[in-house]
Design a protein around this motif. Structure first.
Motif: not given
Length: 371
Positions: A182-183, A215-224
């Motif tokens: 978030t930012m 405010l921007a929110a990035f929510i994402f799937r990743s296995g890294e």
């Protein structure tokens, strides 16, 4: 009788609430907070249900209502920025029973309520804990060593108290296969009452109006794998997930790469067989959390009040108090944990089919909700 002394690590939502109620029930309270300033990038949070009742008892509800974001709608957009569904996020009847406010406002309001009754130490943290039958010796990173009757860890997902008293974080942390960042952003949705949500399979980007400072929110799937100390890795992960994905993702990524006040971490479940060890106990995200899915702030408020009540009901018997607190709050969290997977698939559908099903459901909801 000598007044009992308690140290709380963390001046966030859980720690501030616990400080207030423990002081009210006769404890000499000290709060230590590592962060010297308040992060402004966290998404707004809801206060509802039992948490709203606790805040009302603290006489803080009017202040939260005055600071409310006023958001009442969610608009789902496609890659071209076209609206695919618009749904209400709260009903008029909810106005007196729940409120959405900036996370920093909620934490600050709760801490202000505790200031007159608690010692607040900012810019320091716990370096070591040594327990015996009568108390806990605490060594600080900066301040002089001190002794307390109890120590409460309310210091979040990466709790130092948990590490010192219970063991290394990886022993208790279960990755959820997702990340959240978030930012503050230069992107504006235009409507102060509406959150904008964009998805592609495996990612979501939302823009919250946040009272004129979006405010921007990035929510994402990743296995890294990710080390939460690695700021450059956070930039790389967001850029790889969002660049060129449509709508305003490129602008959001550009803001992210230059932002200096951001939050980024893996969505994580903390799983512990017990939240207490001797005279040390955990609450809030340090004890049990899924660090994303909507109820963390309300749960933290309720957990803090439950713990304070348990200590008041079992004077001089911290073991019995900790056991009562844990039994009560674990029961409360069960339904939330069962819903976590469903909520994650609503926020971030993993496939094209899942995204179409979610959007169709929202469109139907918006149609049936019309008068």
């Amino acid at each position: 009788m000598t007044q009992k002394r308690v140290l709380l690590s963390g001046a966030g939502i859980a720690g501030a609430t616990a400080a207030y109620w423990l002081a009210r029930t006769g404890w000499q309270v000290t709060v230590v907070e590592k962060a010297a300033g308040v992060r402004s990038s966290g998404n707004p949070v809801d206060v509802r249900g039992e948490a709203a009742s606790v805040v009302r008892q603290m006489q803080l509800w009017p202040r939260l209502q005055e600071a409310a974001t006023g958001v009442s709608r969610l608009a789902v957009l496609d890659a071209a920025g076209r609206r695919r569904a618009v749904v209400g996020t709260r009903q008029t009847a909810d106005a007196g029973s729940e409120v959405e406010v900036a996370r920093s406002v909620l934490a600050g309001t709760l801490l202000d309520a505790a200031r007159d009754q608690a010692e607040i130490i900012v810019g320091d943290s716990i370096a070591a804990l040594t327990q015996d039958a009568a108390g806990v010796d605490v060594r600080f990173e900066i301040g002089s060593p001190r002794r307390f009757d109890l120590v409460l860890g309310a210091d979040g997902l990466h709790s130092a108290v948990r590490r010192l008293a219970f063991g290394p974080e990886p022993r208790f942390a279960e990755p959820f296969g997702m990340y959240v960042g978030t930012m503050r952003t230069s992107i504006s949705g235009g409507d102060p009452h509406e959150v904008l949500l964009f998805n592609r399979p495996g990612i979501s980007l939302s823009i919250h109006p946040a009272g004129g400072s979006p405010l921007a929110a990035f929510i994402f799937r990743s296995g890294e794998p990710y080390d939460h100390h690695d700021r450059e890795a956070a930039k790389r992960l967001v850029r790889a997930a969002y660049a060129g994905k449509g709508w305003v993702t490129d602008q959001a990524v550009a803001d992210w790469l230059v932002a200096d006040d951001v939050y980024f971490d893996a969505v994580t479940r903390i799983v512990m067989p017990s939240w207490a060890r001797g005279r040390v106990v955990l609450l809030g995200d340090a004890a049990d959390c899924i660090s994303l899915l909507g109820e963390g702030s309300s749960n933290a408020i309720v957990a803090a009040k439950t713990l304070a009540d348990a200590l008041a009901e079992h004077p001089g018997q911290h073991g019995a108090a900790f056991a009562a607190y844990e039994a009560t709050h674990r029961r409360r969290l069960r339904s939330f944990h069962r819903r976590a997977g469903l909520i994650s698939h609503f926020l971030v559908p993993a496939t094209d089919l899942g995204l179409r099903v979610r959007n169709t459901g929202l469109r139907l909801t918006s149609l049936f909700a019309r008068p």
